[in-house]
Write an enzyme that holds these catalytic residues in place. Structure first.
Site, PDB file in Angstrom:
ATOM      1  N   ARG A 128       0.774  -1.362  -0.087  1.00 23.78           N
ATOM      2  CA  ARG A 128       0.085   0.105  -0.018  1.00 23.78           C
ATOM      3  C   ARG A 128       0.808   1.208   0.045  1.00 23.78           C
ATOM      4  O   ARG A 128       0.424   2.546  -0.356  1.00 23.78           O
ATOM      5  CB  ARG A 128      -0.911  -0.072   1.378  1.00 23.78           C
ATOM      6  CG  ARG A 128      -2.221  -0.892   0.822  1.00 23.78           C
ATOM      7  CD  ARG A 128      -2.954  -1.095   2.376  1.00 23.78           C
ATOM      8  NE  ARG A 128      -2.367  -1.807   3.226  1.00 23.78           N
ATOM      9  CZ  ARG A 128      -2.839  -2.468   4.455  1.00 23.78           C
ATOM     10  NH1 ARG A 128      -4.043  -1.568   4.569  1.00 23.78           N
ATOM     11  NH2 ARG A 128      -2.554  -3.104   5.374  1.00 23.78           N
ATOM     12  N   LYS A 160       8.623  -1.582   4.455  1.00 25.50           N
ATOM     13  CA  LYS A 160       7.596  -0.529   5.508  1.00 25.50           C
ATOM     14  C   LYS A 160       8.327  -0.113   6.758  1.00 25.50           C
ATOM     15  O   LYS A 160       8.420   1.074   6.984  1.00 25.50           O
ATOM     16  CB  LYS A 160       6.346  -1.195   5.921  1.00 25.50           C
ATOM     17  CG  LYS A 160       5.401  -0.147   6.146  1.00 25.50           C
ATOM     18  CD  LYS A 160       4.056  -0.612   7.170  1.00 25.50           C
ATOM     19  CE  LYS A 160       3.128  -1.289   6.180  1.00 25.50           C
ATOM     20  NZ  LYS A 160       1.852  -1.799   6.996  1.00 25.50           N
ATOM     21  N   GLU A 189     -12.186  -8.237  10.427  1.00 25.57           N
ATOM     22  CA  GLU A 189     -11.412  -7.377   9.623  1.00 25.57           C
ATOM     23  C   GLU A 189     -12.390  -6.775   8.682  1.00 25.57           C
ATOM     24  O   GLU A 189     -13.317  -7.311   8.302  1.00 25.57           O
ATOM     25  CB  GLU A 189     -10.199  -8.426   8.851  1.00 25.57           C
ATOM     26  CG  GLU A 189      -9.264  -8.934   9.833  1.00 25.57           C
ATOM     27  CD  GLU A 189      -8.551  -7.764  10.473  1.00 25.57           C
ATOM     28  OE1 GLU A 189      -8.116  -6.835   9.931  1.00 25.57           O
ATOM     29  OE2 GLU A 189      -8.528  -7.885  11.591  1.00 25.57           O
ATOM     30  N   ARG A 231      29.098  23.696   4.844  1.00 26.38           N
ATOM     31  CA  ARG A 231      29.203  22.161   4.530  1.00 26.38           C
ATOM     32  C   ARG A 231      30.037  21.542   5.705  1.00 26.38           C
ATOM     33  O   ARG A 231      30.529  22.316   6.830  1.00 26.38           O
ATOM     34  CB  ARG A 231      30.030  22.161   2.950  1.00 26.38           C
ATOM     35  CG  ARG A 231      29.043  22.629   1.880  1.00 26.38           C
ATOM     36  CD  ARG A 231      29.851  22.914   0.785  1.00 26.38           C
ATOM     37  NE  ARG A 231      30.573  21.660   0.521  1.00 26.38           N
ATOM     38  CZ  ARG A 231      31.578  21.492  -0.286  1.00 26.38           C
ATOM     39  NH1 ARG A 231      32.155  22.636  -0.776  1.00 26.38           N
ATOM     40  NH2 ARG A 231      32.263  20.655  -0.649  1.00 26.38           N
ATOM     41  N   TYR A 283      34.259  31.874  -0.438  1.00 25.87           N
ATOM     42  CA  TYR A 283      34.367  30.471  -0.397  1.00 25.87           C
ATOM     43  C   TYR A 283      35.604  30.277   0.512  1.00 25.87           C
ATOM     44  O   TYR A 283      36.790  30.468  -0.044  1.00 25.87           O
ATOM     45  CB  TYR A 283      34.390  29.824  -1.662  1.00 25.87           C
ATOM     46  CG  TYR A 283      34.648  28.044  -1.517  1.00 25.87           C
ATOM     47  CD1 TYR A 283      33.940  27.586  -0.319  1.00 25.87           C
ATOM     48  CD2 TYR A 283      35.817  27.577  -2.136  1.00 25.87           C
ATOM     49  CE1 TYR A 283      34.463  26.125  -0.281  1.00 25.87           C
ATOM     50  CE2 TYR A 283      36.222  26.351  -2.083  1.00 25.87           C
ATOM     51  CZ  TYR A 283      35.430  25.580  -0.952  1.00 25.87           C
ATOM     52  OH  TYR A 283      35.726  24.337  -0.825  1.00 25.87           O
ATOM     53  N   ASN A 294      41.138  25.621  -3.438  1.00 24.28           N
ATOM     54  CA  ASN A 294      41.758  24.571  -2.639  1.00 24.28           C
ATOM     55  C   ASN A 294      41.847  23.239  -3.492  1.00 24.28           C
ATOM     56  O   ASN A 294      42.368  22.319  -2.885  1.00 24.28           O
ATOM     57  CB  ASN A 294      40.959  24.104  -1.624  1.00 24.28           C
ATOM     58  CG  ASN A 294      39.376  23.950  -1.987  1.00 24.28           C
ATOM     59  OD1 ASN A 294      38.936  24.527  -2.864  1.00 24.28           O
ATOM     60  ND2 ASN A 294      38.570  23.357  -1.185  1.00 24.28           N
ATOM     61  N   ARG A 315      48.290  42.770  -8.930  1.00 24.12           N
ATOM     62  CA  ARG A 315      47.485  43.320 -10.056  1.00 24.12           C
ATOM     63  C   ARG A 315      48.208  44.153 -11.200  1.00 24.12           C
ATOM     64  O   ARG A 315      49.289  44.980 -10.601  1.00 24.12           O
ATOM     65  CB  ARG A 315      46.377  44.078  -9.620  1.00 24.12           C
ATOM     66  CG  ARG A 315      46.058  44.544  -8.106  1.00 24.12           C
ATOM     67  CD  ARG A 315      44.963  45.245  -7.836  1.00 24.12           C
ATOM     68  NE  ARG A 315      45.321  46.544  -7.183  1.00 24.12           N
ATOM     69  CZ  ARG A 315      44.823  46.817  -6.068  1.00 24.12           C
ATOM     70  NH1 ARG A 315      44.200  46.317  -5.289  1.00 24.12           N
ATOM     71  NH2 ARG A 315      45.131  47.901  -5.358  1.00 24.12           N
TER      72      ARG A 315
HETATM   73  C1  UD1 Z   1      -3.949  -5.505  11.295  1.00 22.33           C
HETATM   74  C2  UD1 Z   1      -4.991  -6.278  12.276  1.00 22.33           C
HETATM   75  C3  UD1 Z   1      -6.280  -5.322  12.326  1.00 22.33           C
HETATM   76  C4  UD1 Z   1      -5.997  -4.063  13.141  1.00 22.33           C
HETATM   77  C5  UD1 Z   1      -4.637  -3.453  12.636  1.00 22.33           C
HETATM   78  C6  UD1 Z   1      -3.988  -2.408  13.387  1.00 22.33           C
HETATM   79  C7  UD1 Z   1      -4.851  -8.561  11.499  1.00 22.33           C
HETATM   80  C8  UD1 Z   1      -5.400  -9.584  10.646  1.00 22.33           C
HETATM   81  N1  UD1 Z   1      -5.263  -7.364  11.312  1.00 22.33           N
HETATM   82  O1  UD1 Z   1      -4.316  -5.266  10.186  1.00 22.33           O
HETATM   83  O2  UD1 Z   1      -7.220  -5.957  13.064  1.00 22.33           O
HETATM   84  O3  UD1 Z   1      -6.673  -3.166  13.139  1.00 22.33           O
HETATM   85  O4  UD1 Z   1      -3.523  -4.604  12.324  1.00 22.33           O
HETATM   86  O5  UD1 Z   1      -3.111  -1.730  12.733  1.00 22.33           O
HETATM   87  O6  UD1 Z   1      -3.989  -9.089  12.403  1.00 22.33           O
HETATM   88  N2  UD1 Z   1       2.777  -9.138   8.881  1.00 22.33           N
HETATM   89  C9  UD1 Z   1       3.771 -10.188   8.987  1.00 22.33           C
HETATM   90  N3  UD1 Z   1       3.439 -11.079   8.225  1.00 22.33           N
HETATM   91  C10 UD1 Z   1       2.359 -11.453   7.463  1.00 22.33           C
HETATM   92  C11 UD1 Z   1       1.448 -10.509   7.630  1.00 22.33           C
HETATM   93  C12 UD1 Z   1       1.704  -9.268   8.201  1.00 22.33           C
HETATM   94  O7  UD1 Z   1       4.716  -9.853   9.527  1.00 22.33           O
HETATM   95  O8  UD1 Z   1       2.124 -12.583   6.744  1.00 22.33           O
HETATM   96  C13 UD1 Z   1       3.181  -7.780   9.804  1.00 22.33           C
HETATM   97  C14 UD1 Z   1       3.006  -6.591   8.960  1.00 22.33           C
HETATM   98  O9  UD1 Z   1       4.568  -6.277   8.380  1.00 22.33           O
HETATM   99  C15 UD1 Z   1       2.691  -5.605   9.797  1.00 22.33           C
HETATM  100  C16 UD1 Z   1       1.774  -6.291  10.786  1.00 22.33           C
HETATM  101  O10 UD1 Z   1       2.092  -7.714  10.568  1.00 22.33           O
HETATM  102  O11 UD1 Z   1       3.637  -5.116  10.611  1.00 22.33           O
HETATM  103  C17 UD1 Z   1       0.329  -6.212  10.378  1.00 22.33           C
HETATM  104  O12 UD1 Z   1      -0.017  -6.417   9.297  1.00 22.33           O
HETATM  105  P1  UD1 Z   1      -0.940  -5.453   8.212  1.00 22.33           P
HETATM  106  O13 UD1 Z   1      -0.878  -6.405   6.959  1.00 22.33           O
HETATM  107  O14 UD1 Z   1      -0.436  -4.201   8.575  1.00 22.33           O
HETATM  108  O15 UD1 Z   1      -2.178  -5.765   8.859  1.00 22.33           O
HETATM  109  P2  UD1 Z   1      -3.451  -4.587   9.022  1.00 22.33           P
HETATM  110  O16 UD1 Z   1      -4.225  -4.848   7.860  1.00 22.33           O
HETATM  111  O17 UD1 Z   1      -3.068  -3.421   9.376  1.00 22.33           O
HETATM  112 CA    CA Z   2      -1.191  -2.292   9.572  1.00 20.81          CA
END
Ligand code: UD1
Ligand code: CA
Length: 472
Positions: free
Chosen positions: A16, A23, A157, A336, A369, A389, A443
């Site tokens: 996203r 991220k 969700e 700098r 400078y 320089n 000069r």
């Molecule tokens: C998640 C929650 C949601 C909550 C929101 C809050 C779930 C299913 N949903 O949604 O209820 O409101 O966070 O911010 O948990 N990640 C992994 N491995 C994976 C998937 C995700 O490590 O396979 C990590 C991502 O990098 C991220 C975190 O888990 O840091 C959350 O994942 P993300 O996809 O951002 O979840 P949300 O849709 O925001």
């Molecule tokens: Ca998230």
């Protein structure tokens, strides 16, 4: 106290964000958000922190480095937050001496959490506790499902929610305090979500309820702490919130600001009391500013140290330099890296310094400078002075002794030394060392030629000049 372990979920990609950078490495106030989050988590003194990584795992590891409190866990495929937590717990199991206690699970993309809130969550005796908040626009977040007695019985969700459920304003913050034993059992029971094909960590709630275990949700009044960075818009908002916190701290410590909403500063910055910041000031990195300084509009200062009573005039750009007390820099000055400016110096408009040491009381007021130079006390540098320089291959040094006067439009061809109290005439190109106290001048002697010849003699003279290529 029971042992505390932490799992950070950070294996997701940044679809996203539409970014090549994963991220958690995106900066909030100059620092990757994972760094900010870990700083807060470490204040809880956990036994271990397992970081679940996937996309660009090497880059995240390289940024964080190896420390005894961190365990890196690899989630090779993105099967959802439930699966990621399982990967994290497995890594903890390898490392943990006592396999019991509390496991705090946090999303890696929520760096605004505070120690205060987390401590409150961890005090809960419920086998599962979590943070929630009410949002005006809850779109995209998981919604908390509560029963008739307000008890939490599930999280749904956005993608799975019915129209009615989508109207719920209370969202899941993605921060959970879970009893180790319950977590170990429950993670294996999470079913695959039919709609997304992922294992949702949020199903822990349903599983706890089924096992007749208490689920406690702490609904935060201030929702800012739970903001997640899913889009570029979120990132900008997170930064704004974090900046606001920092600005507030500085105001409380006695830093004056023309408009607090128009000042940018980073967490490593320190500013002394009674210093005043006009709008558009940007202070970054490890910048330290003394007391009673005045920074005019548009001053951009990175990794610098300013002593007390320094004035930076408008639109100056300073990097990795030191400026001692009472000096005035700018407007439109460019420092700098690697300069040391002494006390009560004046570095004026369109003056650029690089690797230069100005001793106390030096004045370089205009269009100059100075690179790779050392300038003695009370030297006056005339307008348009340039240190040459660089010879195309190497950099050379210019050394100017105490009390020297450099006339305007001087070029100092380095390596070169000008002895103490010497005087360099305006327009001079200094190619050889100037002894102390000498006047250096190079000069062409001025000739004043008349335009309209008046008699035979002058006609003859002007013709001679023309033949030598001189022009009127
Ligand atoms: C998640 C929650 C949601 C909550 C929101 C809050 C779930 C299913 N949903 O949604 O209820 O409101 O966070 O911010 O948990 N990640 C992994 N491995 C994976 C998937 C995700 O490590 O396979 C990590 C991502 O990098 C991220 C975190 O888990 O840091 C959350 O994942 P993300 O996809 O951002 O979840 P949300 O849709 O925001
Ligand atoms: Ca998230």
């Amino acid at each position: 106290m029971e042992p505390l372990y932490i799992i950070v979920l950070a294996a997701g990609n940044s679809t996203r964000l539409k970014s090549e950078t994963t991220k958690v490495l995106h900066p909030i106030l100059g620092r990757p958000m994972i760094g900010l989050l870990l700083e807060t988590l470490r204040t809880l003194k956990p036994k271990k922190i397992a970081l679940v990584l996937g996309h660009q795992k090497e880059a995240v590891q390289a940024y964080l480095g190896m420390t005894p409190d961190l365990v890196f866990a690899h989630q090779s495929q993105r099967f959802g937050t439930g699966h990621a937590a399982l990967v994290g717990l497995k890594a903890l199991k390898h490392q943990a001496k006592v396999k019991r206690g509390k496991v705090l699970i946090v999303n890696g993309d929520g760096p605004l959490l505070t120690k205060k809130t987390l401590t409150r969550l961890l005090k809960s005796r419920a086998p599962l506790s979590l943070l929630s908040t009410k949002l005006k626009d809850p779109f995209g977040y998981g919604r908390l499902l509560r029963g008739t007695k307000k008890e939490v019985f599930g999280i749904v969700e956005e993608k799975n929610a019915t129209l009615e459920q989508k109207k719920i304003k209370e969202i899941n913050g993605g921060v959970y305090g879970v009893d180790w034993n319950f977590l170990e059992v429950a993670l294996k029971k999470i079913p695959k979500n039919p709609l997304k094909g992922e294992y949702y960590l949020t199903d822990l709630v349903h599983l706890a309820v089924k096992a007749k275990l208490l689920v406690e949700a702490f609904c935060l009044e201030n929702s800012e702490e739970l903001l997640g960075a899913n889009t570029r818009e979120d990132l900008a908002l997170l930064q704004k919130v974090f900046l606001k916190r920092l600005i507030k701290e500085h105001l409380a410590k006695g830093v004056g600001m023309e408009d607090p909403e128009q000042v940018y500063l980073e967490p490593g910055v320190k500013v002394g009391p009674d210093t005043y910041l006009e709008s558009g000031v940007r202070l970054s990195g490890q910048t330290q500013i003394g007391a009673h300084c005045y920074l005019e509009a548009g001053s951009v200062i990175q990794d610098c140290r300013l002593s007390d009573g320094v004035r930076i005039k408008a639109y100056s750009y300073l990097e990795a330099s030191k400026v001692d007390s009472g000096s005035v820099i700018g407007p439109f000055a460019h420092l700098r890296p690697d300069n040391v400016v002494g006390k009560h110096c004046k570095v004026g408009n369109f003056v650029e310094l690089k690797k230069t040491k100005l001793s106390d009381g030096v004045k370089a007021g205009h269009l100059t400078y100075l690179g790779d130079s050392e300038v003695g006390k009370e030297v006056n540098i005339g307008a348009g002075t340039i240190t040459c320089n660089y010879d195309g291959k190497r950099k050379h040094k210019t050394v100017i002794g105490e009390g020297v006067f450099i006339g305007s439009d001087t070029q100092l061809v380095a390596p070169v030394k000008v002895g103490a109290r010497a005087y360099v005439g305006a327009g001079t190109t200094v190619t050889e060392d100037v002894p102390a106290g000498a006047l250096a001048i190079s000069r062409v002697v001025q000739k004043n030629l008349m335009k309209a010849p008046q008699n035979k003699d002058t006609i003859k003279k002007s013709q001679d000049n023309k033949s030598q290529g001189e022009l009127f």
